[in-house]
Design a protein around this motif. Structure first.
Motif, PDB file in Angstrom:
ATOM      1  N   LEU A  99      27.940  72.753  54.631  1.00  0.00           N
ATOM      2  CA  LEU A  99      27.951  73.276  56.000  1.00  0.00           C
ATOM      3  C   LEU A  99      26.593  73.090  56.664  1.00  0.00           C
ATOM      4  O   LEU A  99      26.503  72.654  57.822  1.00  0.00           O
ATOM      5  CB  LEU A  99      28.349  74.752  56.004  1.00  0.00           C
ATOM      6  N   ILE A 100      25.528  73.432  55.935  1.00  0.00           N
ATOM      7  CA  ILE A 100      24.184  73.298  56.501  1.00  0.00           C
ATOM      8  C   ILE A 100      23.869  71.828  56.780  1.00  0.00           C
ATOM      9  O   ILE A 100      23.319  71.492  57.833  1.00  0.00           O
ATOM     10  CB  ILE A 100      23.133  73.939  55.574  1.00  0.00           C
ATOM     11  N   LEU A 101      24.236  70.939  55.852  1.00  0.00           N
ATOM     12  CA  LEU A 101      23.992  69.508  56.044  1.00  0.00           C
ATOM     13  C   LEU A 101      24.721  68.982  57.275  1.00  0.00           C
ATOM     14  O   LEU A 101      24.117  68.308  58.123  1.00  0.00           O
ATOM     15  CB  LEU A 101      24.421  68.728  54.794  1.00  0.00           C
ATOM     16  N   GLY A 102      25.995  69.276  57.405  1.00  0.00           N
ATOM     17  CA  GLY A 102      26.745  68.811  58.568  1.00  0.00           C
ATOM     18  C   GLY A 102      26.174  69.336  59.869  1.00  0.00           C
ATOM     19  O   GLY A 102      26.051  68.598  60.858  1.00  0.00           O
ATOM     20  N   GLY A 103      25.798  70.608  59.887  1.00  0.00           N
ATOM     21  CA  GLY A 103      25.211  71.200  61.094  1.00  0.00           C
ATOM     22  C   GLY A 103      23.843  70.631  61.414  1.00  0.00           C
ATOM     23  O   GLY A 103      23.535  70.329  62.573  1.00  0.00           O
ATOM     24  N   ALA A 104      23.016  70.477  60.391  1.00  0.00           N
ATOM     25  CA  ALA A 104      21.668  69.919  60.607  1.00  0.00           C
ATOM     26  C   ALA A 104      21.762  68.497  61.157  1.00  0.00           C
ATOM     27  O   ALA A 104      21.027  68.125  62.083  1.00  0.00           O
ATOM     28  CB  ALA A 104      20.877  69.939  59.303  1.00  0.00           C
ATOM     29  N   LEU A 105      22.669  67.698  60.605  1.00  0.00           N
ATOM     30  CA  LEU A 105      22.827  66.326  61.087  1.00  0.00           C
ATOM     31  C   LEU A 105      23.394  66.296  62.511  1.00  0.00           C
ATOM     32  O   LEU A 105      23.011  65.449  63.321  1.00  0.00           O
ATOM     33  CB  LEU A 105      23.707  65.519  60.141  1.00  0.00           C
ATOM     34  N   GLY A 106      24.287  67.245  62.825  1.00  0.00           N
ATOM     35  CA  GLY A 106      24.841  67.313  64.176  1.00  0.00           C
ATOM     36  C   GLY A 106      23.772  67.586  65.218  1.00  0.00           C
ATOM     37  O   GLY A 106      23.693  66.901  66.252  1.00  0.00           O
ATOM     38  N   ASN A 107      22.917  68.561  64.958  1.00  0.00           N
ATOM     39  CA  ASN A 107      21.851  68.871  65.910  1.00  0.00           C
ATOM     40  C   ASN A 107      20.757  67.810  65.884  1.00  0.00           C
ATOM     41  O   ASN A 107      20.159  67.506  66.922  1.00  0.00           O
ATOM     42  CB  ASN A 107      21.290  70.264  65.650  1.00  0.00           C
ATOM     43  N   ALA A 108      20.494  67.205  64.717  1.00  0.00           N
ATOM     44  CA  ALA A 108      19.501  66.129  64.631  1.00  0.00           C
ATOM     45  C   ALA A 108      19.957  64.928  65.469  1.00  0.00           C
ATOM     46  O   ALA A 108      19.144  64.304  66.166  1.00  0.00           O
ATOM     47  CB  ALA A 108      19.283  65.721  63.173  1.00  0.00           C
ATOM     48  N   PHE A 109      21.247  64.620  65.397  1.00  0.00           N
ATOM     49  CA  PHE A 109      21.783  63.509  66.192  1.00  0.00           C
ATOM     50  C   PHE A 109      21.543  63.764  67.674  1.00  0.00           C
ATOM     51  O   PHE A 109      21.119  62.862  68.414  1.00  0.00           O
ATOM     52  CB  PHE A 109      23.277  63.334  65.901  1.00  0.00           C
ATOM     53  N   ASP A 110      21.807  64.980  68.128  1.00  0.00           N
ATOM     54  CA  ASP A 110      21.568  65.325  69.534  1.00  0.00           C
ATOM     55  C   ASP A 110      20.108  65.110  69.907  1.00  0.00           C
ATOM     56  O   ASP A 110      19.803  64.540  70.955  1.00  0.00           O
ATOM     57  CB  ASP A 110      21.932  66.786  69.802  1.00  0.00           C
ATOM     58  N   ALA A 112      17.888  63.180  68.488  1.00  0.00           N
ATOM     59  CA  ALA A 112      17.524  61.763  68.433  1.00  0.00           C
ATOM     60  C   ALA A 112      18.101  60.991  69.616  1.00  0.00           C
ATOM     61  O   ALA A 112      17.406  60.177  70.226  1.00  0.00           O
ATOM     62  CB  ALA A 112      18.000  61.151  67.117  1.00  0.00           C
ATOM     63  N   VAL A 113      19.365  61.253  69.968  1.00  0.00           N
ATOM     64  CA  VAL A 113      20.056  60.461  70.989  1.00  0.00           C
ATOM     65  C   VAL A 113      19.919  61.056  72.386  1.00  0.00           C
ATOM     66  O   VAL A 113      19.681  60.333  73.353  1.00  0.00           O
ATOM     67  CB  VAL A 113      21.547  60.292  70.604  1.00  0.00           C
ATOM     68  N   ARG A 114      20.073  62.362  72.500  1.00  0.00           N
ATOM     69  CA  ARG A 114      20.085  63.011  73.811  1.00  0.00           C
ATOM     70  C   ARG A 114      18.752  63.660  74.167  1.00  0.00           C
ATOM     71  O   ARG A 114      18.535  64.035  75.313  1.00  0.00           O
ATOM     72  CB  ARG A 114      21.184  64.071  73.848  1.00  0.00           C
ATOM     73  N   GLY A 115      17.906  63.869  73.176  1.00  0.00           N
ATOM     74  CA  GLY A 115      16.622  64.518  73.418  1.00  0.00           C
ATOM     75  C   GLY A 115      16.689  66.031  73.350  1.00  0.00           C
ATOM     76  O   GLY A 115      15.673  66.698  73.215  1.00  0.00           O
ATOM     77  N   GLN A 116      17.885  66.579  73.434  1.00  0.00           N
ATOM     78  CA  GLN A 116      18.106  68.016  73.405  1.00  0.00           C
ATOM     79  C   GLN A 116      19.469  68.277  72.774  1.00  0.00           C
ATOM     80  O   GLN A 116      20.301  67.380  72.696  1.00  0.00           O
ATOM     81  CB  GLN A 116      18.088  68.595  74.817  1.00  0.00           C
ATOM     82  N   VAL A 117      19.699  69.508  72.385  1.00  0.00           N
ATOM     83  CA  VAL A 117      20.969  69.888  71.769  1.00  0.00           C
ATOM     84  C   VAL A 117      21.896  70.454  72.835  1.00  0.00           C
ATOM     85  O   VAL A 117      21.487  71.288  73.647  1.00  0.00           O
ATOM     86  CB  VAL A 117      20.741  70.924  70.645  1.00  0.00           C
ATOM     87  N   ILE A 118      23.146  70.006  72.828  1.00  0.00           N
ATOM     88  CA  ILE A 118      24.157  70.534  73.750  1.00  0.00           C
ATOM     89  C   ILE A 118      24.744  71.807  73.144  1.00  0.00           C
ATOM     90  O   ILE A 118      25.207  71.803  72.010  1.00  0.00           O
ATOM     91  CB  ILE A 118      25.277  69.515  74.008  1.00  0.00           C
ATOM     92  N   ASP A 119      24.698  72.885  73.902  1.00  0.00           N
ATOM     93  CA  ASP A 119      25.318  74.153  73.514  1.00  0.00           C
ATOM     94  C   ASP A 119      26.406  74.476  74.520  1.00  0.00           C
ATOM     95  O   ASP A 119      26.303  74.134  75.706  1.00  0.00           O
ATOM     96  CB  ASP A 119      24.280  75.279  73.483  1.00  0.00           C
ATOM     97  N   TYR A 120      27.459  75.167  74.051  1.00  0.00           N
ATOM     98  CA  TYR A 120      28.603  75.397  74.951  1.00  0.00           C
ATOM     99  C   TYR A 120      29.353  76.697  74.681  1.00  0.00           C
ATOM    100  O   TYR A 120      30.258  77.030  75.415  1.00  0.00           O
ATOM    101  CB  TYR A 120      29.576  74.215  74.889  1.00  0.00           C
ATOM    102  N   LEU A 121      29.020  77.425  73.657  1.00  0.00           N
ATOM    103  CA  LEU A 121      29.698  78.690  73.363  1.00  0.00           C
ATOM    104  C   LEU A 121      28.793  79.847  73.781  1.00  0.00           C
ATOM    105  O   LEU A 121      27.675  79.975  73.284  1.00  0.00           O
ATOM    106  CB  LEU A 121      30.025  78.782  71.868  1.00  0.00           C
ATOM    107  N   ASP A 122      29.274  80.670  74.698  1.00  0.00           N
ATOM    108  CA  ASP A 122      28.464  81.744  75.279  1.00  0.00           C
ATOM    109  C   ASP A 122      29.207  83.072  75.157  1.00  0.00           C
ATOM    110  O   ASP A 122      30.196  83.300  75.853  1.00  0.00           O
ATOM    111  CB  ASP A 122      28.186  81.425  76.754  1.00  0.00           C
ATOM    112  N   PHE A 123      28.734  83.924  74.262  1.00  0.00           N
ATOM    113  CA  PHE A 123      29.304  85.265  74.112  1.00  0.00           C
ATOM    114  C   PHE A 123      28.402  86.259  74.827  1.00  0.00           C
ATOM    115  O   PHE A 123      27.177  86.135  74.802  1.00  0.00           O
ATOM    116  CB  PHE A 123      29.427  85.636  72.628  1.00  0.00           C
ATOM    117  N   HIS A 124      29.024  87.243  75.466  1.00  0.00           N
ATOM    118  CA  HIS A 124      28.250  88.212  76.239  1.00  0.00           C
ATOM    119  C   HIS A 124      28.938  89.567  76.256  1.00  0.00           C
ATOM    120  O   HIS A 124      30.147  89.674  76.008  1.00  0.00           O
ATOM    121  CB  HIS A 124      28.044  87.705  77.673  1.00  0.00           C
ATOM    122  N   LEU A 125      28.141  90.582  76.543  1.00  0.00           N
ATOM    123  CA  LEU A 125      28.652  91.946  76.631  1.00  0.00           C
ATOM    124  C   LEU A 125      27.800  92.714  77.621  1.00  0.00           C
ATOM    125  O   LEU A 125      26.572  92.790  77.472  1.00  0.00           O
ATOM    126  CB  LEU A 125      28.605  92.625  75.256  1.00  0.00           C
TER     127      LEU A 125
END
Length: 165
Positions: A99-110, A112-125
């Motif tokens: 799980l950690i490897l897949g997640g680390a590679l996912g954010n590393a790819f962002d 390397a390619v996009r310059g930043q990480v895309i986030d999209y899940l927003d929880f609030h209260l």
């Protein structure tokens, strides 16, 4: 006896996490404008934000060097995890590292390619928003929690049993 197929399941899980993460990020990026927000429930929004920093936007405003710093850390950790997954492991350890490897590679790819990480899940209260996150972040946190559980477990039981070499 060759246990390589059992080890391959951990690499396969990491690849699945990576692909799911990238598919979700690519969908958000392709279908919504930056800054977009859509209320799904009274406590959850889908959003499209970029995070140049790490967890909780740590070092987000550091001027750009943090992109390469976090990318280097992610790649070094990923290399270490690949090696760990080749070792005999408890099942929960293998799951954690995958799980950690897949997640680390996912954010590393962002990074390397996009310059930043895309986030999209927003929880609030009540006006308080947890920092937006993504599948890679969930995988990293889930893997880290599982590692804590592994470290607290005794050597008994099927979860604790190591695969033979």
């Amino acid at each position: 006896m060759n246990h390589t197929p059992k080890r391959l399941q951990w690499y396969a899980l990491a690849i699945i996490v990576f692909l799911a993460d990238q598919a979700a990020k690519s969908y958000i990026d392709a279908t919504t404008p930056l800054g977009w927000s859509h209320e799904v429930t009274s406590f959850f929004n889908l959003v499209h934000v970029l995070n140049p920093g790490a967890a909780f936007s740590f070092l987000a405003g550091a001027g750009g060097w943090q992109r390469w710093f976090f990318l280097a850390i992610a790649l070094a950790v990923s290399a270490w995890l690949v090696l760990q997954l080749y070792s005999p492991l408890r099942k929960l350890e293998g799951l954690s590292y995958s799980l950690i490897l897949g997640g680390a590679l996912g954010n590393a790819f962002d990074r390397a390619v996009r310059g930043q990480v895309i986030d999209y899940l927003d929880f609030h209260l009540r006006g308080w928003h947890w920092p937006a996150f993504n599948i890679a972040d969930m995988a990293i946190v889930g893997g880290a929690i599982a590692l804590v559980v592994v470290s607290l477990m005794s050597g008994d039981g099927p979860i604790a049993a190591k695969e033979p070499r």
